[in-house]
Write a protein that holds these residues in place. Structure first.
Motif, short mmCIF file in Angstrom:
data_model
loop_
_atom_site.label_atom_id
_atom_site.label_comp_id
_atom_site.label_asym_id
_atom_site.label_seq_id
_atom_site.Cartn_x
_atom_site.Cartn_y
_atom_site.Cartn_z
N ARG B 37 0.83 -1.22 0.00
CA ARG B 37 0.00 0.00 0.00
C ARG B 37 0.86 1.26 0.00
N VAL B 38 1.82 1.28 0.91
CA VAL B 38 2.58 2.52 1.11
C VAL B 38 3.46 2.82 -0.11
N LEU B 39 4.02 1.79 -0.71
CA LEU B 39 4.84 2.02 -1.90
C LEU B 39 3.98 2.53 -3.05
N LYS B 40 2.77 1.99 -3.16
CA LYS B 40 1.88 2.49 -4.21
C LYS B 40 1.50 3.94 -3.94
N LEU B 41 1.20 4.24 -2.68
CA LEU B 41 0.83 5.62 -2.33
C LEU B 41 2.01 6.58 -2.52
N SER B 42 3.21 6.02 -2.56
CA SER B 42 4.39 6.85 -2.80
C SER B 42 4.66 7.02 -4.29
N GLY B 43 3.84 6.37 -5.13
CA GLY B 43 3.98 6.57 -6.57
C GLY B 43 4.69 5.46 -7.33
N TYR B 44 4.93 4.32 -6.66
CA TYR B 44 5.56 3.19 -7.36
C TYR B 44 4.51 2.17 -7.81
N ASN B 45 4.76 1.55 -8.92
CA ASN B 45 3.93 0.41 -9.33
C ASN B 45 4.28 -0.77 -8.43
N VAL B 46 3.27 -1.50 -8.01
CA VAL B 46 3.53 -2.63 -7.12
C VAL B 46 2.74 -3.86 -7.55
N ALA B 153 10.27 5.33 0.09
CA ALA B 153 8.82 5.57 0.16
C ALA B 153 8.60 6.83 0.99
N GLU B 154 7.36 7.29 1.04
CA GLU B 154 7.10 8.50 1.80
C GLU B 154 6.69 8.15 3.22
N MET B 155 7.48 8.64 4.17
CA MET B 155 7.24 8.30 5.57
C MET B 155 5.84 8.71 6.03
N ILE B 156 5.38 9.84 5.52
CA ILE B 156 4.06 10.34 5.94
C ILE B 156 2.95 9.35 5.53
N MET B 157 3.13 8.74 4.36
CA MET B 157 2.17 7.74 3.88
C MET B 157 2.20 6.52 4.79
N LEU B 158 3.41 6.16 5.18
CA LEU B 158 3.57 5.00 6.05
C LEU B 158 2.88 5.26 7.39
N GLU B 159 3.09 6.44 7.93
CA GLU B 159 2.45 6.78 9.21
C GLU B 159 0.93 6.77 9.10
N ASP B 160 0.44 7.42 8.07
CA ASP B 160 -1.02 7.47 7.87
C ASP B 160 -1.60 6.07 7.78
N TYR B 161 -0.90 5.25 7.01
CA TYR B 161 -1.42 3.91 6.79
C TYR B 161 -1.44 3.10 8.10
N LEU B 162 -0.35 3.22 8.87
CA LEU B 162 -0.29 2.48 10.13
C LEU B 162 -1.35 2.97 11.11
N ARG B 163 -1.59 4.26 11.07
CA ARG B 163 -2.62 4.83 11.95
C ARG B 163 -3.97 4.16 11.66
N LYS B 164 -4.26 4.03 10.39
CA LYS B 164 -5.53 3.42 9.98
C LYS B 164 -5.54 1.91 10.31
N PHE B 165 -4.42 1.29 9.95
CA PHE B 165 -4.32 -0.17 10.08
C PHE B 165 -4.50 -0.62 11.52
N ARG B 208 -0.28 6.95 -7.57
CA ARG B 208 -0.82 7.17 -6.22
C ARG B 208 -2.34 7.05 -6.16
N GLU B 209 -2.98 7.52 -7.22
CA GLU B 209 -4.45 7.57 -7.22
C GLU B 209 -5.08 6.29 -7.77
N GLU B 210 -4.25 5.36 -8.19
CA GLU B 210 -4.82 4.16 -8.81
C GLU B 210 -5.41 3.20 -7.78
N LEU B 211 -6.27 2.32 -8.29
CA LEU B 211 -6.83 1.29 -7.43
C LEU B 211 -5.77 0.21 -7.20
N LEU B 212 -5.74 -0.30 -5.99
CA LEU B 212 -4.83 -1.40 -5.67
C LEU B 212 -5.70 -2.51 -5.07
#
Lengths: 298, 580
Positions: B37-46, B153-165, B208-212
């Motif tokens: 998730r976080v790598l995709k949100l950072s703009g990488y294809n996964v 990857a973007e640390m902020i994305m990682l934090e956001d994701y963990l907060r939700k998770f 970043r905006e794509e469906l995963l």
């Protein structure tokens, strides 16, 4: 055909469910005729409409019942009436759903489904024509055959413990359990009425003499070996119901146990707000869209 | 900290295959979730996929996460970075670990496993870091952090994701996991590691905006979008995730999900549900489907629509319960006594999993036949970001239920074999269905003329089904001389393999509907000078079906049946040996 739909005063009510020109596959004198008659009377007296009634059956002589009255029916696979009946009621709670089959179908092939239908507690009635023998396959033992009962397949006599459907049902804390005797149409009709009106899973085991393959458990035998529960009997007492279910010298008839509890449909979240059947509902595309959208963010 | 003197620096460019491994219970799946998730949100294809053992603790489970500058959707054998969190991982994967594989881990855990791999090993202090934060339970998030840092990857994305998770587990758990991720991230960025290993990937802001979406999720969402409002199942890998997904959204979606006492009950519930007006699905795997087969035959007899997902796994019997195979085409095709038409679909991509499942409900409803969707563990347990949108719409639901009148006959003889389908309680008619041979009203009959007419009526539908079959997809130059044939979940690995071979005389013919076959199939096959069929089974089940339907022999076969999905490299090597 229109004639059969007319309902004029007493006596003609049962005609609502009559079906003309039927070639019935049962033997003359079979207990099934009385069960069919009692059922039609019960349905008419309860003011039910054939279009709103679904009878679900399996395979066997008893399972042919829905072909002999006016109703919607789902005559499915051997042993599998209850899963189909459960789903039909869950998908459209406006329907009256009766699962009807014989002891081989409900207690043998479908035994596991009976156990779990009781646990699930859909608001359906389960009528079991219990003749303690297999009729359609010509006379083998059934799960309720008594010990010592001889058949071509059980030549030395049955030595398995007979299945006790009432005890099984009460042990599982069933919502409603009763036993009737086809030789008494009036009482059978009354028991059917109570079972169908009961909200929850209602099991009715009906002693049904088989005049061709069971020469032991005859009309006479059932008359001598049964009695009706007294008026003072309290069907809300589970322990008492279990005791009655264990009586075998003389087999009690009547309503053994009544235990109103939430039904399967009542427990389903989608019926919390409305009992609207599924076929009248629209798909909530917005919710699906939101779920898909959420995968962008995780 | 670096464990030895600086060796050569390893640079991975464009496409990086990371494999995480550990015992069941070590939280590998959480790392996969977080990282993908976080790598995709950072703009990488996964792309990620997992293989695991049928156990709750112990053993070795691994997950492959591919991170790439370009779109990726297929399993690779190649491992660029291996992160073994437990003993036994390196040994189990030894055939995939090459001289170029970098191993990130802890000597104290891996011990003897590192013998022979010293040159490619980098020490990463995961356990100590986790202990400082609160215990070894945080090891997996530290590990996710290390990789996120390494891959920028973007640390902020990682934090956001963990907060939700972790939100359901309370503020303290959230904070500690974020701390674990931060520490891990810092280690990943530290020159002690980045000085030895560099991953150079392009970011694409559009990604970043794509469906995963995962395969199982796509099947579940496709079912919902197809109007599915009833599902019955008995838990069985790998199909369970589909039922669980819908069960979790039961109230919002207005769907009934019931765990039945067995698969026999499940399919009979599903048939009862269709009869009463639902759009219903049974979801299972091969062994569960075996139990459903009498119910399938009932659907044939009462002309009931039904949708069945078979998440294939290796058999016979219990087989390899958590792994993948394409060996249930045979039973999907030939199951059920008697003769009746059916449709078999086999999604190749995540998009297919959604669209075909949705379409299955319309097809089943329209033609009153069983529609079987053949998925497998590989498809169900894989996910990747997709380019397009999946748009659910009311307009895509075709409804075929009719209001009945007094004269209604459920099995009325018609020219095309289709009798308008009523349901009980909707209209004045009676809806009667019977597993015995029946007359037009649905009553038992032994009239042998009626019997013959009913058989013909049921089978007449097959012609219409052929007309609506999905044509196979040709990928590659229309001037091919060599045609590679595949079906179902091998689509992406086959496509990538052929692209990497770069031969314009070789094309791919992929089937997402395997029965009935579209007439184009034969045309494509006859044009090829040479054909190779690629299937995840040992007997070329689809090849035999093609032979039965077209008379064509697909003698060259690339078959795989060890429980693992086809890897891209394996297809390339296999094809090179087979084709001229």
């Amino acid at each position: 055909m229109d004639e059969s739909l007319e309902v004029k005063g007493e006596g003609s009510t049962r005609r609502l469910f009559d079906l003309g020109g039927v070639d019935v596959a049962w033997c003359p004198g079979c207990g099934n005729f009385s069960i069919l008659k009692a059922l039609k009377m019960a349905l008419a007296e309860l003011d039910l409409k054939p279009e709103r009634l679904v009878i679900v059956s399996g395979i066997g002589q008893a399972a042919k019942t829905p072909h002999y009255l006016r109703c919607n029916f789902f005559n499915g696979l051997h042993g599998r009436a209850l899963p189909a009946a459960t789903a039909i009621k869950a998908v459209n709670p406006e329907l009256t759903v009766i699962a009807e089959s014989g002891d081989g179908c409900m207690y043998g092939e479908g035994g596991n489904h009976l156990i779990h239908a009781i646990r699930r507690n859909p608001d359906i009635t389960c009528i079991v024509h219990d003749n303690m023998v297999y009729g359609l396959t010509r006379g083998q033992a059934s799960p309720t055959s008594l010990r010592g009962f001889k058949t071509p397949a059980q030549a030395a006599g049955v030595f398995h413990e007979p299945l006790n459907p009432l005890a099984l049902a009460v042990a599982l804390n069933v919502s409603f359990a009763a036993r009737a005797f086809a030789g008494d149409i009036e009482e059978t009709k009354e028991i059917f009425k109570r079972a169908i009106s009961h909200r929850g899973f209602a099991l009715v085991d009906v002693f049904q003499p088989c005049v061709t393959y069971n020469r032991v458990n005859t009309y006479q035998w059932f008359r001598e070996h049964t009695y009706y529960l007294e008026d003072s009997y309290d069907p809300s007492d589970r322990v008492e119901a279990f005791k009655k279910a264990l009586e075998t010298d003389k087999l009690p008839l009547g309503v053994f146990y009544v235990n109103r509890k939430p039904t399967f449909e009542e427990n389903l979240s989608l019926y919390r707000k409305s009992l609207e059947p599924l076929h009248r509902r629209k798909v909530n595309m917005d919710v699906i869209g939101e779920l898909i959208d959420a995968t962008r963010r995780g | 900290m670096p464990n030895r003197e600086i060796p050569r620096i390893r640079i991975i460019r464009g496409d990086c295959s990371i494999v995480l491994g550990g015992e069941a219970g070590q939280g590998i799946r959480t790392i996969e979730d977080v990282l993908t998730r976080v790598l995709k949100l950072s703009g990488y294809n996964v792309f990620s996929t997992r293989e695991y053992m049928s156990r709750i603790r112990g053993g070795v489970n691994t997950t492959e996460v591919r991170v790439s500058s370009r779109r990726v959707s297929a399993f690779l054998n190649r491992i660029d970075i291996l992160m073994p969190l437990g003993l036994g991982v390196i040994t189990r994967l030894r055939r995939r670990v090459s001289r170029d594989t970098i191993i990130l881990g802890e000597r104290s855990i891996l011990g003897e496993d590192l013998k022979g791999y010293e040159e490619q090993f980098i020490e990463v202090p995961i356990t100590d870091t986790a202990s400082r934060i609160g215990g070894s339970i945080y090891s997996n998030i530290v590990a996710a952090g290390v990789l996120a840092g390494l891959l920028k990857a973007e640390m902020i994305m990682l934090e956001d994701y963990l907060r939700k998770f972790f939100s359901a587990k309370g503020a303290e758990v959230v904070e500690r996991n974020i701390a674990a991720a931060r520490e891990g991230f810092r280690i990943g960025e530290d020159p002690s590691i980045s000085g030895m290993l560099r991953v150079e990937l392009d970011r694409n802001p559009g990604v970043r905006e794509e469906l995963l979406i995962g395969g199982g999720e796509a099947v579940a969402l496709g079912a919902a979008a197809g109007g599915c409002n009833f599902l019955a199942f008995y838990p069985m890998s790998p199909s369970t995730s589909i039922a669980v997904y819908l069960a979790q959204h039961m109230e919002k979606l207005g769907i009934i999900v019931e765990q039945a006492e067995d698969e026999i009950s499940a399919i009979n519930m599903v048939l009862g549900a269709w009869y009463a007006g639902a759009r219903a699905m049974a979801s299972t795997s091969g062994g569960g489907f075996d139990l459903m087969v009498e119910g399938l035959s009932l659907a044939g007899m009462i002309e009931s629509p039904i949708v069945i997902n078979i998440g294939m796994r290796p058999g016979p019997a219990t087989g390899l319960p958590t792994r993948t195979e394409q060996a249930d085409l045979g039973i999907a095709l030939y199951s059920g006594h008697g003769e009746f038409p059916r449709i078999i679909l086999a999604p190749g991509t995540i998009e297919d999993a959604f669209h075909l499942t949705r379409r299955a409900f319309n097809l089943a409803d329209k033609y009153q036949v069983p529609v079987i969707i053949l998925t497998d563990q590989y498809l169900i347990d894989s996910m990747y970001n997709i380019m397009g949108e999946l748009k659910p719409s009311e307009e895509d639901i075709e409804r075929y239920i009719v209001e009945t009148d007094r004269e209604y006959r459920r099995f009325r003889f018609t020219e095309d074999g289709l009798s308008p389908r009523g349901i009980p309680g909707y209209g004045e008619g009676l809806v009667c269905v019977d597993s015995d041979e029946h007359d037009e009203e649905g009553h038992i009959t032994e009239d042998l003329q009626v019997r013959s007419r009913m058989v013909e009526k049921r089978l007449r539908k097959l012609e219409a089904l052929k007309g609506e079959a999905i044509p196979p997809q040709l990928i590659g130059d229309g001037d091919y001389s060599i045609l590679v044939v595949g079906w179902g979940s091998t689509y992406n690995p086959l496509r990538e393999a052929l692209e990497s071979m770069g031969r314009d005389d070789v094309a791919l013919l992929h089937f997402k509907q395997v029965y009935p076959l579209h007439p184009d199939a034969e045309r494509y096959l006859r044009r090829a000078e040479e054909t190779v069929i690629v299937e995840g089974n040992a007997t070329s089940q689809f090849g035999r079906l093609i032979k039965a339907e077209t008379g064509l022999n697909l003698n060259k076969r690339l078959l795989k049946y060890d429980g693992m999905p086809f890897a891209v490299e394996e297809i390339v090597e296999g094809l090179k040996k087979l084709i001229s």
